[in-house]
Design a protein around this motif. Structure first.
Motif, PDB file in Angstrom:
ATOM      1  N   TRP A 161      36.767  43.762  50.438  1.00  0.00           N
ATOM      2  CA  TRP A 161      38.222  43.661  50.466  1.00  0.00           C
ATOM      3  C   TRP A 161      38.783  43.387  49.070  1.00  0.00           C
ATOM      4  O   TRP A 161      39.864  43.852  48.731  1.00  0.00           O
ATOM      5  CB  TRP A 161      38.635  42.523  51.403  1.00  0.00           C
ATOM      6  N   ARG A 162      38.039  42.638  48.273  1.00  0.00           N
ATOM      7  CA  ARG A 162      38.581  42.185  47.000  1.00  0.00           C
ATOM      8  C   ARG A 162      38.133  43.020  45.806  1.00  0.00           C
ATOM      9  O   ARG A 162      38.911  43.248  44.885  1.00  0.00           O
ATOM     10  CB  ARG A 162      38.182  40.725  46.759  1.00  0.00           C
ATOM     11  N   ALA A 163      36.882  43.453  45.800  1.00  0.00           N
ATOM     12  CA  ALA A 163      36.373  44.127  44.603  1.00  0.00           C
ATOM     13  C   ALA A 163      35.140  44.953  44.953  1.00  0.00           C
ATOM     14  O   ALA A 163      34.578  44.830  46.053  1.00  0.00           O
ATOM     15  CB  ALA A 163      36.028  43.099  43.527  1.00  0.00           C
TER      16      ALA A 163
END
Length: 342
Positions: A161-163
């Motif tokens: 989701w983030r990276a």
């Protein structure tokens, strides 16, 4: 009963290779002494079963001995054909192998069991995605499945989701849930879950790994699912629901939320009832979930969620309010009229 138990012991020995008397007793739900008598009966019938002594010992069949496929009950034969549902097998590249195995199984079944086994294939179908969703077709699913069976390490490039991340993973199991495949993989001594569709690259390494002896995929997945759902709904809201709102909440909520929602038995004069509903981490997430109930729900607490609901509904009302009709003033209307000539 004993004939069925003897066959179960025989097939278990063939499948497991080696098993202790207490393990057989637990699986067959009888005493260890009964298992001793059953083993003696098998040996007397000519089955080459022998015991290995010591802490690592147990009962084994003579190498090369195989039980022929017979003795299946009607329910057991039907259950075997239920396991051959085609969708997941095709996703793993096993559809041809599955069809070949079913053909061999059908040929080995007694004549009286074949019609019912065939009907199971005709009358049952597995559709894994949820309504209005599509099954994912992960690019690297088959490579991961092959590494899983060979107990080979994999290197993946993963979009979280983030990276974007790179991980060296020991694949321990694959789970199909709601049309999506998930990998349970060990990284740095801990087991984590990866959505296979988000694996951007996968390189199967020549290096193997030792699978943890105590890892249970079904138990891990159940615990991981409950933990994730609890993390996504850590808070609770007090909501006033109309009779139709109660039905909407039941129809639209996730199973985790639905089973943990507490609704008061008594209703007010208008038929509305108070409910305690699990909600997401953020006010915005909670408001997005409850806005689906429309005017059939009123958030009473917490105050910040009630304020967010008011803010969102006011913004929606302003957006959908009809634009005012502009009329020309009388002076402009008079000037725009053509002059009259006598």
């Amino acid at each position: 009963m004993r004939a069925s138990r003897l066959l179960s012991i025989l097939t278990t020995l063939q499948a497991r290779g080696q098993i202790t008397a207490p393990e057989l007793a637990e699986a067959c739900e009888v005493s260890v002494r009964t298992i001793y008598r059953d083993i003696d009966a098998l040996a007397a019938a000519g089955v080459p079963v022998y015991a290995e002594r010591g802490a690592e010992g147990g009962y084994r069949l003579l190498d090369g001995y195989r039980v022929r496929l017979n003795g299946l009950s009607q329910a057991e034969a039907e259950a075997l054909f239920m396991t051959g549902l085609p969708g997941p097998a095709a996703a793993l590249g096993l559809d041809a192998a599955m069809m070949a195995a079913q053909t061999k199984l059908m040929a080995a079944l007694p004549e009286n069991l074949r019609p019912n086994a065939g009907r199971m294939q005709e009358r049952f179908h597995l559709d894994t995605p949820g309504w209005f969703g599509e099954a994912e077709q992960p690019k690297h699913l088959r490579a991961i499945a092959a590494a899983l069976l060979r107990e080979s390490l994999i290197e993946i490039r993963y979009q979280s989701w983030r990276a974007e991340k790179r991980r060296r993973v020991a694949p321990l199991g694959l789970v199909l849930k709601g049309g999506s495949w998930y990998l349970a993989g060990q990284v740095d001594g801990s087991v984590r879950t990866y959505r296979v569709a988000r694996v951007l690259d996968c390189n199967v390494l020549d290096e193997g790994f030792v699978r943890p002896a105590d890892f249970d995929l079904a138990a891990y997945w159940q615990a991981a699912t409950l933990r994730l759902e609890a993390e996504m709904h850590p808070n609770a809201a007090t909501v006033r629901l109309s009779p139709f709102g109660v039905k909407l909440l039941n129809a639209l909520s996730q199973p985790y939320v639905r089973t943990r929602t507490r609704i008061e038995e008594t209703a007010d004069a208008d038929g509305w009832r108070i409910a305690i509903v699990p909600i997401g981490k953020t006010v915005w997430h909670a408001a997005a979930e409850l806005l689906r109930l429309g005017a059939e729900a009123e958030v009473l607490a917490p105050a910040e969620l009630r304020d967010k609901m008011a803010e969102q509904t006011q913004a929606m009302a302003a957006r959908y309010r009809p634009a005012p009709v502009e009329y020309p003033d009388r002076e402009n209307l008079r000037r725009s009229r053509p002059a009259k000539h006598s």
